[in-house]
Structure formats: C-alpha cells, structure tokens
Design a protein around this motif. Structure first.
Motif, PDB file in Angstrom:
ATOM      1  N   ASN A 122       0.251   5.356   0.750  1.00 40.27           N
ATOM      2  CA  ASN A 122      -0.669   6.310   1.358  1.00 40.27           C
ATOM      3  C   ASN A 122      -0.749   7.532   0.431  1.00 40.27           C
ATOM      4  OD1 ASN A 122      -1.937   8.258   2.960  1.00 40.27           O
ATOM      5  ND2 ASN A 122      -1.002   7.502   4.844  1.00 40.27           N
ATOM      6  N   LYS A 170       0.830  -1.204   0.000  1.00 37.73           N
ATOM      7  CA  LYS A 170       0.000   0.000   0.000  1.00 37.73           C
ATOM      8  C   LYS A 170       0.865   1.255   0.000  1.00 37.73           C
ATOM      9  CE  LYS A 170      -4.096   2.037   2.200  1.00 37.73           C
ATOM     10  NZ  LYS A 170      -4.888   1.929   0.952  1.00 37.73           N
ATOM     11  N   GLU A 223      -7.294  -3.475   4.019  1.00 39.10           N
ATOM     12  CA  GLU A 223      -7.737  -2.302   3.260  1.00 39.10           C
ATOM     13  C   GLU A 223      -9.037  -1.735   3.824  1.00 39.10           C
ATOM     14  OE1 GLU A 223      -6.323  -0.597   1.025  1.00 39.10           O
ATOM     15  OE2 GLU A 223      -4.811  -1.840   0.040  1.00 39.10           O
TER      16      GLU A 223
END
Length: 481
Positions: A36, A34, A445
């Motif tokens: 940000n 991931k 998530e």
C-alpha cells in the motif's frame, strides 16, 4: 539486513505479563502480492524499499529489524457471549510502533506470522483468502471514512495452510492506532491484577486520551468513539459479524474483517457470519452489542475507577448509559447527511426511519437507494417495485429540503459526498479471492483501485456497483482462523 525502520517498543516495554516475546516464524518462499504505497508514505516508509527482497523478508516475518521488539499481546474476551479468559495474539506479532507523518503512533503487526504461546494448538498462519479479504475491506472502510485498522501489505508464504481444505498461506501487515481491546482490560481484571490494570489505563490514556482524567475519563472516551463508529457502520449497511469483546478497540477503530459484510437488500435482521447461528451480531443488534461490550469494559475498570466499589459502579453505569444518547446523536448526524440535510429538525428521525422501513418492505438495495437520491428522482424511482410508495416519501423529503432552501437537485453534491457509489460487495470480494487463488491478481487490483474513491462517479466501473445476481449471492461469510 540493510533496512532501517525506526520502530519504537512502547507496548513491548510493558511488564512481561502483558505479552510474550518471540519473533515471527519464517516462511518458505515469500512472494509479494501488494504494498500500500499511500499508507507506506504516511508511515514515513519508502514503498519501493518495501518491495525489495529485504522489504519482502520483513513483511513475511523472515527477518526482524534490529529496532523491532516483536511480541504477541495478551488479552481475553467474550466470544458470542461466552467467556474465554486467555485469548491473545494466536497468529500475530506486533513488531513495534512507528510515528507517522502527523505525529501519531501506529502499531505495525504481522498477521499470520506463526504460532505463539496464545495459539491454543493453532498453526498461527493465515490463508490467502482471508488476507486479501482484510486488505480489500479495511482499505475500503478507510476510503469510506470509517475509523479502521489498515493494510500495509500482503505477501504469500509459499506454504499451505490446512483449514477445511488446503489453502495457500499469506501474511498481512496490519496498521492500527493500537491493538488495545476491551479484552485486554478483561484479561487483567479477571486475574485480579489491579496493578496491571493501572499500568494499562495509564498506557491507554497516553496513547488515545491524553486529556482524560483517570480510568473513568478513559471509559468515557471509549464510549464516545464507539458510538460514532457504530453509527458510521450503520449508515453504510456494514455488518461486522463478530463483535466479540476482543474485537472492540479502545481507539474506536474497526478491527477484524473475518465474517463481515455489506448488506445489499435492506433488512435489519441481516446476518452473514457462518458462526452467528442465532443472529447475535445482526445488523440491527450492533448498537445493543456495543453497549454490552462497553459494560464489560466498565466492569473491568471498576477497581481502578474508585476504591469504593459502590461509587465505582454508580459512575461507570452512568457512563455506559450515556452511550444511547451519544449513539442517537451520531446516527441522526450520519443519516441526515445521507439525505442531504444540513440542519436538525424534530421530523428528521421519522423521515429517516420511514425511508428505511420502505426499503425493508421493498427489499431495495441499501447503498443504491441512498446513492440514487443524488441523481434525478426518476432514477431513484426505478429501484422501487412500487414507485408510488417512493413518491410519497420523496414528497416529504422534498418538503424537508425546502425548509433549508434546498431541493434534491441543489443538494446533489452533498448527497453524492455522503452516499458511496461503490462498496466491497460480497460477491465481488469473493470473485477477487477466487481469481487470486489461481494466480490472477488483476480482479483484486481492480477492486482495490475502484474502492479507493467510493464516492466518485466511475462510469467505466459501473458493473461493480450492481448487487449480486441470485447465482452470485454470497450467503455466508467465514472467519479466517
């Protein structure tokens, strides 16, 4: 490498004894978990660029931009009260600083980036679980209004790290106002290196307290920030779990999300950390430990506060003693807001502590009890095994609100803005990690997305509001090292 990241090297420009110069250790097969996006944009970075192969190589530590000057920082610390004169970044590399969109400098650090001279025989790596945990917790804390380090990205390494069991490896990109700690000052004080202390004080003032006058001014600023930080923790039922002096920042940001946790049933003696065998860092002890840590900072600064040691001790002691009043004021401000109170009254302290006492006696969930005050009081009553006990307190609360020409109903918006519906509950964090271990990041998530707006009503996600059932309860949390 085609990436251009405008890193500065403010900390790396300090004398060599402040750090060790080395690059991250490349990993076998980096994989993106991931990025940000919001934080990337705050830093002036293109999130899509970070998700390219070149960006992934940067986040994994496989390549270092020409603008970066990677270093591992030196520091010492008291760990559970025991002194360790040489800790330092044993598994982290500071790539440099970036100026964000508001003009503030932010550190960019890779955590889990391989061994350094400070690793003390460790492998310098991080497991996927601790990396995801820090991502979830630090971003949740940010959304809850807590000063904190933040997570820019998480990547897997394609390698195994050995802890109690073999674990998939990962690297976290951590962003901080700085990584200066109480332990950074202790490191040089323990060595009698007054010159380095003077350099460090000047650096810290330029970074965090431009208006401060000397070391005493810096100390006063740190005390004020920590008073506000700990009060905010307490208002959310947050337990840091490892408040060592190397985990107390000069910036006033929360750092290190190893054995931390959010309390469910309210009990001031709550401890989650598996290594806190005697409850040193229990919820109720956190203000006292903050004072202890600040006293260590003050002691370290004595040689640069005043050449006359007696005078230095006198003024430093007075500064540290000021924490109590600053903390009490911040604590009252936080909890008044949680009760929807806009003004101050001498009865507020007993009203707040009375509610907490009732919660402890009934074992009511900390977060839900305060959140329910923003609903119809019939909803709040349902949380209590003995609703009549709550009714008696609610009458006092209603009387106090009436003094402000308010009612629980009219204060509802303020109450919901002060009391989150969602926190990163321990069993939900563990659930996200366990699914990720098998390659399913959907739970992670979803949790991250819900925690981005913790004060909003999210009816479709109400399952994430609920405390753990007995078979789901997480009894202990662990360090990631």
């Amino acid at each position: 490498m085609t990436l251009h990241i405008p890193f500065q090297a403010r900390y790396a420009a300090l004398p060599d004894r402040f750090h060790a110069r080395l690059a991250p250790t490349p990993v076998a097969k980096p994989g993106l978990v991931k990025v940000n996006h919001g934080l990337a944009r705050e830093l002036g970075l293109d999130p899509a660029m970070l998700e390219t192969p070149d960006g992934l190589a940067l986040l994994a530590g496989n390549t270092v931009p020409d603008s970066a000057t990677p270093v591992a920082q030196a520091y010492a610390g008291h760990q559970f009260g025991g002194w360790n004169p040489a800790l330092g970044d044993g598994r982290a590399i500071l790539l440099g600083e970036l100026t964000d969109q508001t003009g503030h400098l932010r550190d960019v650090q890779l955590k889990g980036s391989g061994p350094t001279p400070f690793s003390r025989m460790g492998d310098g790596r991080a497991g996927l679980g601790p990396v995801l945990r820090e991502y979830i917790l630090s971003e949740a804390m940010h959304a809850l209004g807590v000063p904190t380090t933040r997570a820019l990205a998480a990547v897997t390494t394609g390698e195994i790290v050995l802890r109690e069991t073999p674990l998939p490896g990962a690297v976290l990109t951590r962003i901080a106002a700085s990584h200066l700690r109480v332990g950074t000052f202790q490191y040089f004080a323990a060595r009698g290196d007054t010159e380095a202390l003077q350099t460090l004080v000047a650096f810290a003032i330029a970074r965090h307290d431009p208006q401060a006058e000397g070391a005493l001014g810096l100390l006063t600023g740190v005390i004020a920030r920590q008073a506000r930080l700990i009060a905010r923790w307490m208002s959310l039922g947050f337990i840091h779990g490892v408040m060592n002096t190397d985990n107390m920042t000069i910036s006033g940001e929360t750092i290190d999300y190893g054995p931390c946790a959010f309390m469910e049933a309210y009990d001031p003696k709550t401890v989650y950390s598996s290594i806190d065998q005697f409850g040193r860092y229990a919820y109720a002890n956190q203000p006292e430990i903050a004072v202890w840590n600040l006293a260590q900072l003050a002691t370290s600064l004595l040689p640069v506060i005043d050449a006359n040691r007696d005078r230095a001790v006198e003024v430093a002691t007075e500064a540290v003693q000021g924490f109590a009043d600053a903390y009490e004021a911040a604590w009252l401000q936080e909890f008044r807001a949680k009760l929807g109170l806009a003004t101050a009254d001498d009865t507020d302290g007993p009203l707040i502590t009375g509610f907490l006492k009732l919660m402890a006696e009934a074992g009511v969930d900390f977060t839900l009890a305060f959140r329910a005050l923003g609903e119809d009081l019939s909803v709040a009553r349902e949380l209590w095994p003995n609703p009549e006990v709550f009714d008696a307190w609610a009458d006092q609360w209603s009387t106090r609100l009436a003094a402000e020409n308010a009612t629980p109903q009219s204060a509802r918006t303020a109450l919901k803005a002060a009391n989150p519906a969602f926190i990163p509950r321990n069993h939900r964090v563990e659930e996200a990690i366990q699914h990720a271990m098998s390659g399913d990041y959907s739970v992670f998530e979803r949790l991250v997305a819900v925690l981005e707006t913790p004060f909003a009503d999210q009816p479709q996600n109400e399952d994430l509001m609920a405390p753990a059932q007995p078979h789901e309860a997480v009894q202990a949390t662990f360090c990631g090292t």
